[in-house]
Design a protein around this motif. Structure first.
Motif, PDB file in Angstrom:
ATOM      1  N   ARG A   1       7.873   6.739  -1.309  1.00  0.00           N
ATOM      2  CA  ARG A   1       8.457   6.067  -0.149  1.00  0.00           C
ATOM      3  C   ARG A   1       7.364   5.348   0.629  1.00  0.00           C
ATOM      4  O   ARG A   1       6.199   5.711   0.571  1.00  0.00           O
ATOM      5  N   ARG A   2       7.789   4.358   1.420  1.00  0.00           N
ATOM      6  CA  ARG A   2       6.844   3.595   2.247  1.00  0.00           C
ATOM      7  C   ARG A   2       6.745   4.192   3.643  1.00  0.00           C
ATOM      8  O   ARG A   2       7.713   4.746   4.155  1.00  0.00           O
ATOM      9  N   ALA A   3       5.584   4.029   4.258  1.00  0.00           N
ATOM     10  CA  ALA A   3       5.381   4.503   5.623  1.00  0.00           C
ATOM     11  C   ALA A   3       4.240   3.724   6.271  1.00  0.00           C
ATOM     12  O   ALA A   3       3.453   3.077   5.592  1.00  0.00           O
ATOM     13  N   ILE A   4       4.177   3.822   7.583  1.00  0.00           N
ATOM     14  CA  ILE A   4       3.086   3.251   8.361  1.00  0.00           C
ATOM     15  C   ILE A   4       2.220   4.407   8.856  1.00  0.00           C
ATOM     16  O   ILE A   4       2.735   5.407   9.361  1.00  0.00           O
ATOM     17  N   VAL A   5       0.910   4.268   8.713  1.00  0.00           N
ATOM     18  CA  VAL A   5      -0.025   5.295   9.181  1.00  0.00           C
ATOM     19  C   VAL A   5      -0.087   5.234  10.707  1.00  0.00           C
ATOM     20  O   VAL A   5      -0.354   4.178  11.282  1.00  0.00           O
ATOM     21  N   VAL A   6       0.181   6.371  11.351  1.00  0.00           N
ATOM     22  CA  VAL A   6       0.136   6.478  12.802  1.00  0.00           C
ATOM     23  C   VAL A   6      -1.219   7.008  13.251  1.00  0.00           C
ATOM     24  O   VAL A   6      -1.784   6.546  14.240  1.00  0.00           O
ATOM     25  N   ASN A   7      -1.764   7.963  12.488  1.00  0.00           N
ATOM     26  CA  ASN A   7      -3.005   8.619  12.874  1.00  0.00           C
ATOM     27  C   ASN A   7      -3.615   9.260  11.644  1.00  0.00           C
ATOM     28  O   ASN A   7      -2.902   9.812  10.823  1.00  0.00           O
ATOM     29  N   THR A   8      -4.921   9.181  11.509  1.00  0.00           N
ATOM     30  CA  THR A   8      -5.591   9.796  10.362  1.00  0.00           C
ATOM     31  C   THR A   8      -6.437  10.975  10.814  1.00  0.00           C
ATOM     32  O   THR A   8      -6.947  10.990  11.935  1.00  0.00           O
ATOM     33  N   GLY A   9      -6.590  11.930   9.919  1.00  0.00           N
ATOM     34  CA  GLY A   9      -7.388  13.112  10.203  1.00  0.00           C
ATOM     35  C   GLY A   9      -8.867  12.802  10.316  1.00  0.00           C
ATOM     36  O   GLY A   9      -9.335  11.729   9.927  1.00  0.00           O
ATOM     37  N   THR A  10      -9.606  13.770  10.810  1.00  0.00           N
ATOM     38  CA  THR A  10     -11.033  13.610  11.049  1.00  0.00           C
ATOM     39  C   THR A  10     -11.842  13.409   9.772  1.00  0.00           C
ATOM     40  O   THR A  10     -12.936  12.864   9.817  1.00  0.00           O
ATOM     41  N   ASP A  11     -11.285  13.834   8.607  1.00  0.00           N
ATOM     42  CA  ASP A  11     -11.993  13.698   7.330  1.00  0.00           C
ATOM     43  C   ASP A  11     -11.442  12.578   6.450  1.00  0.00           C
ATOM     44  O   ASP A  11     -11.777  12.490   5.281  1.00  0.00           O
ATOM     45  N   VAL A  12     -10.583  11.717   6.989  1.00  0.00           N
ATOM     46  CA  VAL A  12      -9.983  10.627   6.216  1.00  0.00           C
ATOM     47  C   VAL A  12     -10.716   9.339   6.562  1.00  0.00           C
ATOM     48  O   VAL A  12     -10.769   8.928   7.717  1.00  0.00           O
TER      49      VAL A  12
ATOM     50  N   ASP B   1       4.768   7.339   9.825  1.00  0.00           N
ATOM     51  CA  ASP B   1       6.111   7.006  10.275  1.00  0.00           C
ATOM     52  C   ASP B   1       6.824   6.389   9.077  1.00  0.00           C
ATOM     53  O   ASP B   1       6.570   5.235   8.726  1.00  0.00           O
ATOM     54  N   PRO B   2       7.693   7.174   8.407  1.00  0.00           N
ATOM     55  CA  PRO B   2       8.388   6.645   7.229  1.00  0.00           C
ATOM     56  C   PRO B   2       9.228   5.416   7.567  1.00  0.00           C
ATOM     57  O   PRO B   2       9.845   5.342   8.634  1.00  0.00           O
TER      58      PRO B   2
ATOM     59  N   LYS C   1      -5.091   3.384  11.199  1.00  0.00           N
ATOM     60  CA  LYS C   1      -3.818   3.265  11.903  1.00  0.00           C
ATOM     61  C   LYS C   1      -3.213   1.897  11.594  1.00  0.00           C
ATOM     62  O   LYS C   1      -3.910   0.880  11.597  1.00  0.00           O
ATOM     63  N   GLY C   2      -1.921   1.879  11.278  1.00  0.00           N
ATOM     64  CA  GLY C   2      -1.231   0.627  10.985  1.00  0.00           C
ATOM     65  C   GLY C   2      -1.165   0.271   9.512  1.00  0.00           C
ATOM     66  O   GLY C   2      -0.413  -0.625   9.130  1.00  0.00           O
ATOM     67  N   ASP C   3      -1.941   0.960   8.658  1.00  0.00           N
ATOM     68  CA  ASP C   3      -1.872   0.702   7.218  1.00  0.00           C
ATOM     69  C   ASP C   3      -0.482   1.041   6.696  1.00  0.00           C
ATOM     70  O   ASP C   3       0.138   2.025   7.123  1.00  0.00           O
ATOM     71  N   GLU C   4       0.020   0.235   5.758  1.00  0.00           N
ATOM     72  CA  GLU C   4       1.283   0.544   5.089  1.00  0.00           C
ATOM     73  C   GLU C   4       0.940   1.224   3.769  1.00  0.00           C
ATOM     74  O   GLU C   4       0.097   0.734   3.016  1.00  0.00           O
ATOM     75  N   VAL C   5       1.580   2.356   3.509  1.00  0.00           N
ATOM     76  CA  VAL C   5       1.258   3.163   2.336  1.00  0.00           C
ATOM     77  C   VAL C   5       2.520   3.583   1.602  1.00  0.00           C
ATOM     78  O   VAL C   5       3.625   3.539   2.149  1.00  0.00           O
TER      79      VAL C   5
END
Length: 87
Positions: A38-49, A12-13, A54-58
């Motif tokens: 750009r900054r974003a919040i992780v909503v969901n990560t893939g099966t291989d990540v 989520d940018p 979830k919730g990490d700021e990147v």
């Protein structure tokens, strides 16, 4: 409930504040060509990540990925290697 697959990440940018030029013009975030990431919040990560949760700021490459709408909410889908920094 959605779940990303493989190395894909749903983000989520974060809307950045508009910047002013030295001349006083206000630039929208989309017009800031000097900033590649750009900054974003992780909503969901893939099966291989494994390195993100979830919730990490990147910070991610602004030209990466594609937009998607799920249940009237807009998200961006990127690959793990498009992320350069986790805060």
């Amino acid at each position: 409930d959605m779940k990303a697959i493989g190395k894909y990440i749903v983000i989520d940018p974060i809307k950045e504040d508009n910047a002013k030029t030295k001349g006083g013009l206000i630039l929208a975030d989309s017009h800031r060509e000097d900033i590649r990431y750009r900054r974003a919040i992780v909503v969901n990560t893939g099966t291989d990540v494994e390195a993100l949760e979830k919730g990490d700021e990147v910070y991610y490459d602004k030209s990466a990925g594609f937009d998607i709408e799920i249940d009237k909410t807009h998200y961006k889908i990127i690959k793990e290697f498009d992320i350069v920094i986790v805060l």
